[in-house]
Design a protein around this motif. Structure first.
Motif, PDB file in Angstrom:
ATOM      1  N   HIS A  94      -9.313   3.474   3.202  1.00  7.22           N
ATOM      2  CA  HIS A  94     -10.051   2.828   2.186  1.00  7.22           C
ATOM      3  C   HIS A  94      -9.994   3.523   0.798  1.00  7.22           C
ATOM      4  CE1 HIS A  94     -10.978   0.051   5.552  1.00  7.22           C
ATOM      5  NE2 HIS A  94     -11.213   1.025   6.174  1.00  7.22           N
TER       6      HIS A  94
ATOM      7  N   MET B 176       0.813  -1.019   0.087  1.00  6.86           N
ATOM      8  CA  MET B 176       0.169  -0.035   0.026  1.00  6.86           C
ATOM      9  C   MET B 176       0.976   1.148  -0.001  1.00  6.86           C
ATOM     10  SD  MET B 176      -3.052   0.624  -0.240  1.00  6.86           S
ATOM     11  CE  MET B 176      -4.522   1.537   0.179  1.00  6.86           C
ATOM     12  N   LYS B 177       1.891   1.315   0.353  1.00  7.45           N
ATOM     13  CA  LYS B 177       2.911   2.395   0.318  1.00  7.45           C
ATOM     14  C   LYS B 177       3.527   2.907  -1.058  1.00  7.45           C
ATOM     15  CE  LYS B 177       4.637   1.875   4.813  1.00  7.45           C
ATOM     16  NZ  LYS B 177       5.937   1.822   5.922  1.00  7.45           N
TER      17      LYS B 177
ATOM     18  N   THR C 279      -2.095   9.775  -2.325  1.00  2.40           N
ATOM     19  CA  THR C 279      -1.874   9.700  -1.054  1.00  2.40           C
ATOM     20  C   THR C 279      -1.600  10.995  -0.442  1.00  2.40           C
ATOM     21  OG1 THR C 279       0.384   9.618  -1.501  1.00  2.40           O
ATOM     22  CG2 THR C 279      -0.917   7.497  -1.029  1.00  2.40           C
TER      23      THR C 279
ATOM     24  N   SER D  61      -3.313   6.124   9.213  1.00  2.00           N
ATOM     25  CA  SER D  61      -2.651   5.706   8.429  1.00  2.00           C
ATOM     26  C   SER D  61      -3.325   5.778   6.926  1.00  2.00           C
ATOM     27  CB  SER D  61      -2.008   4.284   8.313  1.00  2.00           C
ATOM     28  OG  SER D  61      -3.148   3.190   8.533  1.00  2.00           O
ATOM     29  N   SER D  62      -2.624   5.493   5.758  1.00  4.28           N
ATOM     30  CA  SER D  62      -3.321   5.770   4.644  1.00  4.28           C
ATOM     31  C   SER D  62      -4.329   4.689   4.406  1.00  4.28           C
ATOM     32  CB  SER D  62      -2.488   5.595   3.248  1.00  4.28           C
ATOM     33  OG  SER D  62      -1.640   4.629   3.294  1.00  4.28           O
ATOM     34  N   VAL D  63      -4.007   3.371   4.678  1.00  2.00           N
ATOM     35  CA  VAL D  63      -4.767   2.276   4.544  1.00  2.00           C
ATOM     36  C   VAL D  63      -6.032   2.252   5.304  1.00  2.00           C
ATOM     37  CG1 VAL D  63      -3.030   0.716   4.214  1.00  2.00           C
ATOM     38  CG2 VAL D  63      -3.621   0.730   6.208  1.00  2.00           C
ATOM     39  N   ASP D  64      -6.198   3.100   6.332  1.00  2.00           N
ATOM     40  CA  ASP D  64      -7.369   3.094   7.113  1.00  2.00           C
ATOM     41  C   ASP D  64      -8.351   4.124   6.604  1.00  2.00           C
ATOM     42  OD1 ASP D  64      -6.586   1.798   9.076  1.00  2.00           O
ATOM     43  OD2 ASP D  64      -5.504   3.328  10.215  1.00  2.00           O
TER      44      ASP D  64
ATOM     45  N   ASP E  38       2.224   6.833   7.468  1.00  2.00           N
ATOM     46  CA  ASP E  38       2.727   5.714   6.803  1.00  2.00           C
ATOM     47  C   ASP E  38       3.259   6.195   5.342  1.00  2.00           C
ATOM     48  OD1 ASP E  38       0.119   5.826   6.066  1.00  2.00           O
ATOM     49  OD2 ASP E  38       0.016   3.636   5.293  1.00  2.00           O
TER      50      ASP E  38
ATOM     51  N   LEU F 226       1.468   3.706  -3.107  1.00  2.00           N
ATOM     52  CA  LEU F 226       0.219   4.681  -3.636  1.00  2.00           C
ATOM     53  C   LEU F 226       0.838   5.882  -4.333  1.00  2.00           C
ATOM     54  CD1 LEU F 226      -2.229   4.670  -0.453  1.00  2.00           C
ATOM     55  CD2 LEU F 226      -2.473   3.400  -2.734  1.00  2.00           C
TER      56      LEU F 226
END
Length: 159
Positions: free
Chosen positions: A131, A1-2, A9, A126-129, A80, A4
């Motif tokens: 969605h 996911m990093k 992001t 964090s970016s993944v949270d 992140d 992105l």
């Protein structure tokens, strides 16, 4: 996911509909005159998706498609996925190309005006949270936008 992309992001664009209309709970159609000669040619608004409005009557809280439209740009990053470029560098990815594009495809009838404070705002999760992804529900997008606006505070003029 990093991995992105920088735009997904780090760049948050708030189409300036003013906070109240942008965050409205329900869209309300703009009424047209019954004797409008174009009424018979207009496609009806189907209301199938809340994130896209095609047809008439036009939803009043949607972005105008004619005239001058002020676009407030907020730059956000995440713990992140911290920003690796300046806000000015990121802005140069979309501007002035976006303004030129919309002016061209509207035959000069739509003029975008980007406004920014050129500062990074660190989001709380964090970016993944958040969605991210194509087809994310509007409520997910709204929550993300509301947090960015809250983090910008009163330093941004949305009028």
């Amino acid at each position: 996911m990093k991995k992105l992309t920088l735009l997904s992001t780090a760049l948050f664009i708030s189409l300036n509909l003013a906070s109240a209309s942008m965050m409205a709970a329900a869209d309300t159609p703009v009424q047209t005159k019954k004797d409008d000669a174009l009424t018979l040619c207009r496609l009806p608004e189907m209301g199938i998706r809340s994130d896209v409005g095609l047809g008439f009557p036009r939803i009043g809280t949607r972005l105008r498609t004619l005239g001058d439209v002020k676009v407030t740009v907020l730059f956000v990053d995440f713990s992140d996925v911290p920003a690796t470029q300046t806000p000015q560098q990121v802005m140069s990815i979309i501007s002035p190309q976006a303004e030129k594009y919309y002016e061209a495809v509207s035959y000069g009838k739509l003029r975008l005006h980007f406004v920014s404070s050129y500062q990074w705002l660190r989001m709380g999760k964090s970016s993944v949270d958040y969605h991210f992804g194509r087809g994310a529900p509007f409520e997910t997008q709204r929550s993300y936008m509301q947090e960015a606006v809250m983090r910008a505070g009163k330093s941004i003029d949305y009028s």
